[in-house]
Design a protein around this motif. Structure first.
Motif, short mmCIF file in Angstrom:
data_model
loop_
_atom_site.label_atom_id
_atom_site.label_comp_id
_atom_site.label_asym_id
_atom_site.label_seq_id
_atom_site.Cartn_x
_atom_site.Cartn_y
_atom_site.Cartn_z
N ILE A 59 46.71 40.77 44.54
CA ILE A 59 45.37 40.27 44.25
C ILE A 59 44.50 41.47 43.89
N TRP A 60 43.92 41.41 42.69
CA TRP A 60 43.07 42.48 42.16
C TRP A 60 41.73 41.85 41.86
N ALA A 61 40.96 41.58 42.91
CA ALA A 61 39.73 40.80 42.77
C ALA A 61 38.82 41.07 43.95
N GLU A 108 40.19 38.69 38.87
CA GLU A 108 38.94 38.02 38.52
C GLU A 108 38.44 38.65 37.23
N ASP A 109 38.35 37.87 36.18
CA ASP A 109 37.92 38.40 34.89
C ASP A 109 36.46 38.84 34.94
N GLY A 110 36.21 40.03 34.43
CA GLY A 110 34.84 40.48 34.24
C GLY A 110 34.13 41.02 35.45
N PHE A 111 34.78 41.12 36.61
CA PHE A 111 34.13 41.70 37.77
C PHE A 111 33.81 43.17 37.48
N LEU A 112 32.56 43.55 37.72
CA LEU A 112 32.07 44.90 37.39
C LEU A 112 32.25 45.22 35.91
N GLY A 113 32.32 44.16 35.09
CA GLY A 113 32.47 44.35 33.65
C GLY A 113 33.85 44.81 33.24
N ILE A 114 34.85 44.58 34.09
CA ILE A 114 36.19 45.14 33.86
C ILE A 114 37.15 44.05 33.38
N ASP A 115 37.94 44.38 32.37
CA ASP A 115 39.05 43.53 31.92
C ASP A 115 40.30 44.04 32.63
N VAL A 137 50.29 36.43 35.22
CA VAL A 137 48.96 36.89 35.62
C VAL A 137 48.06 35.67 35.63
N VAL A 138 47.30 35.51 36.74
CA VAL A 138 46.44 34.34 36.90
C VAL A 138 45.02 34.81 37.16
N THR A 139 44.06 34.25 36.42
CA THR A 139 42.66 34.60 36.65
C THR A 139 42.01 33.56 37.55
N PHE A 140 41.24 34.03 38.53
CA PHE A 140 40.54 33.13 39.43
C PHE A 140 39.40 32.40 38.74
N ASN A 141 38.83 33.03 37.67
CA ASN A 141 37.57 32.49 37.16
C ASN A 141 37.49 32.34 35.65
N THR A 150 45.07 30.21 34.06
CA THR A 150 43.95 29.94 34.95
C THR A 150 44.44 29.48 36.31
N TRP A 151 43.55 29.55 37.29
CA TRP A 151 43.86 29.06 38.63
C TRP A 151 44.21 27.56 38.58
N GLU A 152 43.46 26.82 37.78
CA GLU A 152 43.72 25.38 37.66
C GLU A 152 45.12 25.12 37.12
N GLN A 153 45.53 25.91 36.13
CA GLN A 153 46.88 25.77 35.60
C GLN A 153 47.93 26.10 36.67
N PHE A 154 47.63 27.13 37.44
CA PHE A 154 48.57 27.57 38.48
C PHE A 154 48.81 26.46 39.51
N VAL A 155 47.72 25.86 40.01
CA VAL A 155 47.90 24.84 41.06
C VAL A 155 48.42 23.52 40.50
N SER A 156 48.35 23.35 39.19
CA SER A 156 48.82 22.09 38.60
C SER A 156 50.34 22.00 38.55
#
Length: 520
Positions: A59-61, A108-115, A137-141, A150-156
């Protein structure tokens, strides 16, 4: 399901405190029953994604509800957590991802402006060069893009619920729960392996000693990629059924707002959090009366600061000591300890853990004598990931060499005097920075300081102090040196004082003396 596993902690909390708030993350509020349901869904998603026992997820978020759900869900699938510092650059993150053969990475995409995926070199096809074990790789947001779901895709893609429940029930106390990579001040960071049982037993002891309890509202501002935020934060709260109020990054006005709005009772953190709150403009405009308990690290906590925290913010202050290799905790004071013990030590070893102080020959020294701090007990890591040589060099005959210096008093309370590697030698005499910083903190103009040894032709090394003043306060170099000379042996007194606006810090808020030594 064994009581000595992290999934068992959540199951118990959901049963005993189903309607109590578990997590407050911005506008989102989740009860323990709701958290259990979200985690169960995540476990099913991990099973459905082919994540098996012993697989590693990273987890990198920043601190967030989905961070908690992801880690608890992964552990329900018998996977192992590898948390990544949100300040890491691409190459820094690549090392633990490679070393641990991480299978799924959450960002988390865009945290602190970071990709974050971009920093790893994610190409248009979605491949991440040089990370063959990384399957997704899954993005939380954020939205989906090539290589990032996406997280939604992951849990689906979840497996059947009964399959997920069976997996969670199969988690064993001896399973590796997490691999936290050390800061790597010397060489590459090493992955510290700890089991479910080690974490559960350590934080049962930690909460018992510090007094965190059901009904507490705990502001987790410590980053959850660190033991302080993840183990002494998330795991401790789940263990006791306390409420986790999440703050993504430390920001004084926001912290003050949250304390008042959420009626925060517990706020652990490094010393810098408390110095910032004590000196915050407008502090008097907020109702902070709900605050009950502060828990802070001991190696760099000046006595004067502990006394000031008790006088101005928290009726109860507890100091504790630990390191990643000890599951995060070795010793802690008790809320029942007297003021002097809390102010001058980090307490006794937690239950069923031993501390020993030894000299250069490895011989145990009497109480009151300074030496190397060794630790033995259930909390000592299983070892460094795929590094038996480093493990053998750190754990000998069951004793963990902490790399810290300290002393035990007659009652078994530990006082940390500094890091062995940060010690410097002035004219043949050892000087430990923490002792000098403690004295500087007693000057009413000083907010915090960092002391290092610098080369000197005559003495070999002498002390240089980097000092940050409290707002509206100031002092001259001569005044600060005179202040130290009144309280320290001459060889310990800094020869030079440098005034700074800020000090370099680790992710956990400790002053990075290594960086200070590089300044001129």
């Amino acid at each position: 399901m064994s009581e000595l596993t992290i999934p068992a902690l959540l199951a118990r909390a959901a049963k005993e405190f189903p309607d109590a708030e578990a997590v407050v993350d911005g506008d989102v509020r989740v009860t323990y029953a709701g958290l259990r349901d979200r985690v169960r869904e995540a476990t099913a998603a991990f099973v459905g994604a082919g994540v098996g026992p012993g697989d590693r997820i990273a987890i990198w978020a920043p601190n967030g509800l989905r961070w908690i759900v992801a880690v608890l869900g992964a552990m329900g699938a018998r996977a192992t957590l590898v948390p990544l510092n949100t300040r890491f650059k691409g190459d820094e993150a690549r090392w633990p991802l490679t070393r641990a053969k991480v299978k799924v990475l959450f960002v988390e995409d865009g945290f602190l402006g970071i990709d974050y995926p971009g920093m790893l070199g994610l190409d248009e096809s979605g491949a991440v060069p040089g990370l063959p074990a990384l399957e997704s790789v899954v993005t939380f947001n954020g939205p989906a893009r090539p290589g990032v779901g996406t997280w939604e895709q992951f849990v689906s893609t979840a497996a059947p619920a009964d399959e997920a429940d069976a997996r969670a029930a199969s988690v064993q106390p001896g399973d590796i729960a997490d691999i936290l990579f050390t800061s790597g001040t010397t060489g590459k960071p090493k992955g510290v392996m700890c089991t479910h049982e080690q974490n559960v037993r350590t934080y049962t002891a930690w909460t018992g000693r510090t007094g965190v309890r059901a009904g507490d509202r705990y502001l987790i501002v410590n980053p959850m990629f660190h033991t302080f935020g993840y183990k002494a934060g998330v795991l401790a709260c789940v263990l006791k059924g306390a409420t986790m109020v999440l703050q993504r990054t430390f920001d004084v006005p926001e912290t003050l707002r949250l304390i008042e709005q959420e009626k925060i009772t517990v706020l652990p953190g490094p010393p810098t959090i408390y110095t910032s709150l004590l000196d915050a403009p407008g502090k008097e405009d907020h109702d902070l009366s709900s605050l009950r308990l502060a828990v802070t690290g001991a190696a760099d906590v000046p006595v004067a600061l502990v006394r000031r925290i008790r006088a101005e913010l928290f009726p109860q202050v507890v100091t504790a000591y630990g390191l990643t290799e000890s599951s995060g905790t070795v010793s802690a004071c008790s809320v029942d300890d007297d003021d002097e013990t809390i102010a001058t030590t980090c307490g006794k070893a937690i239950a069923d853990v031993e501390i020993k102080i030894v000299d250069e020959k490895g011989e145990q020294v009497p109480p009151g004598t300074d030496g190397a701090v060794l630790v033995r007990g259930y909390n000592v890591m299983k070892g460094y990931l795929d590094d038996p040589e480093a493990t053998a060099g750190t754990i000998r005959d069951g004793w963990l060499d902490t790399g810290d210096r300290g002393r035990l008093d007659e009652r078994g309370n530990l006082a940390i005097t500094g890091r062995t590697k940060e010690m410097f030698v002035v004219g043949g005499f050892n000087v430990y920075p923490a002792e000098v910083e403690d004295v500087l903190a007693r000057h009413d103009a000083v907010a915090e300081s960092g002391v290092v040894g610098v080369p000197d032709r005559r003495m070999g090394e002498v002390g240089r102090a980097y000092v940050r003043f409290r707002p509206g306060r100031t002092a001259t170099e001569d005044e600060l040196i005179a202040h130290c000379r009144e309280r320290l042996a001459n060889f310990k007194v800094p020869r030079e004082v440098v005034v700074v606006d800020d000090l370099p810090k680790t992710a956990s808020g400790k002053v990075r003396r290594v960086e200070l030594k590089e300044r001129r």
